[in-house]
Motif scaffolding. Structure first.
Motif: not given
Length: 332
Positions: A51-52, A55-56, A186, A188-189
């Motif tokens: 989640k973090i 994607p970053r 922050m 994200g996807w």
């Protein structure tokens, strides 16, 4: 010659995979890569990764790749190693769109959290159209010098607009400054999904004009003799570079020097053949920004530096070196 390119490609792919592994595994909490496919070991770590971190890292790689290939294209088109994606004012236009959104507190119900990046892309697109129209009005042949000067004029004007909004702002100052310094934190996807289509389109446009870029190195007249439709190619390359720059700035803010440093370093190693220069710039631009992002969030942890600060520390000396080298060559 072929082995030189093979080594360059294998090294670049290895560097990208290694940088992504480091970016995913290391941070405020170190997590083994095996957690990616085994959530039972540590559900919290698994959630952080997917989640973090993931994607970053992917967003950083996409933005670095977009800026680097756009920089390679603009340097080839303008025949200037000091050119980068921000030369023609596209970045300034994207920044005005984003800063105006924050300054005026614009939030459209349909777009929601994507109001800022969408307005940023619109700012980039409108700026590119105005720059091209103005350059064509001044010089119907659209010479490179005219394009560069037009870009500088509009960059200066749009920079003044940004400064005015920053001077007049109140509570939003920290948000605006943070965005202008650049970050992939922050996002994200959803941001990854947003930029992917634009990066694919922009990259494809530039890649399809790689032979035209090679021909234009020798000048516009020579390129025409070789059968290149110079005007059409110019518009296509500018459009592709602008799409890439607009998408990158919309997602991450202003991250300087990636499009300047990476193509120049690749050109020193493998030469100016755009059939390889574009691909290798794409791969190494992705690696550079993933590494810079890792440094930005770990060097003084738990405080996180804006990624634009790290790229500027790397890019400014390289820019000075290129400038010094060009001036020395001119004197000689």
């Amino acid at each position: 010659m072929r082995s030189k390119y093979s080594i360059a490609y294998f090294s670049s792919i290895g560097l990208l995979l290694g940088s992504m592994w480091l970016g995913i595994s290391f941070g405020s909490v170190d997590i083994p890569l095996s957690t990616l496919w085994d959530k039972t070991t540590d559900p919290v770590a698994y959630s952080i990764l997917w989640k973090i971190r993931m994607p970053r890292v992917i967003l950083a790689a996409l933005i670095g790749a977009a800026l680097a290939i756009a920089g390679a294209a603009f340097q080839g088109l303008l025949k200037n190693p000091l050119a980068d994606p921000y030369t023609l004012g596209v970045s300034s236009g994207a920044s005005v769109g984003a800063v105006m959104t924050i300054f005026l507190g614009i939030s459209l119900p349909v777009l929601g959290a994507f109001t800022l990046p969408i307005f940023s892309m619109l700012g980039a697109a409108i700026t590119m159209v105005i720059v091209l129209l103005f350059a064509r009005l001044v010089d119907r042949t659209m010479k490179m010098e005219t394009l560069i000067l037009t870009g500088i004029i509009f960059s200066s004007f749009l920079g003044a607009c940004i400064s005015l909004m920053v001077a007049l702002t109140g509570e939003q100052l920290r948000e605006i400054i943070g965005w202008l310094l650049g970050s992939v934190s922050m996002r994200g996807w959803p941001y990854v999904r947003m930029v992917v289509p634009f990066i694919i389109i922009g990259t494809l446009i530039i890649w399809l004009n790689r032979r035209e870029l090679n021909a234009m190195i020798y000048g516009e007249e020579r390129a025409q003799y070789l059968g290149v439709n110079v005007k059409r190619s110019k518009y296509m390359i500018l459009a592709g570079g602008s799409i890439l720059t607009g998408a990158a700035v919309a997602a991450s803010g202003t991250i300087g020097f990636v499009g300047l440093v990476v193509p120049h370093m690749i050109r020193i190693v493998i030469g100016a053949d755009h059939r390889h220069l574009l691909s290798l710039s794409f791969l190494n631009g992705a690696s550079l920004l993933v590494i810079c992002d890792l440094v930005s969030r770990t060097i003084i942890a738990p405080v996180e530096l804006p990624i634009g600060v790290i790229t500027s520390f790397i890019g400014a000396p390289v820019f000075a070196y290129i400038f010094f080298k060009q001036r020395r060559k001119g004197v000689a």
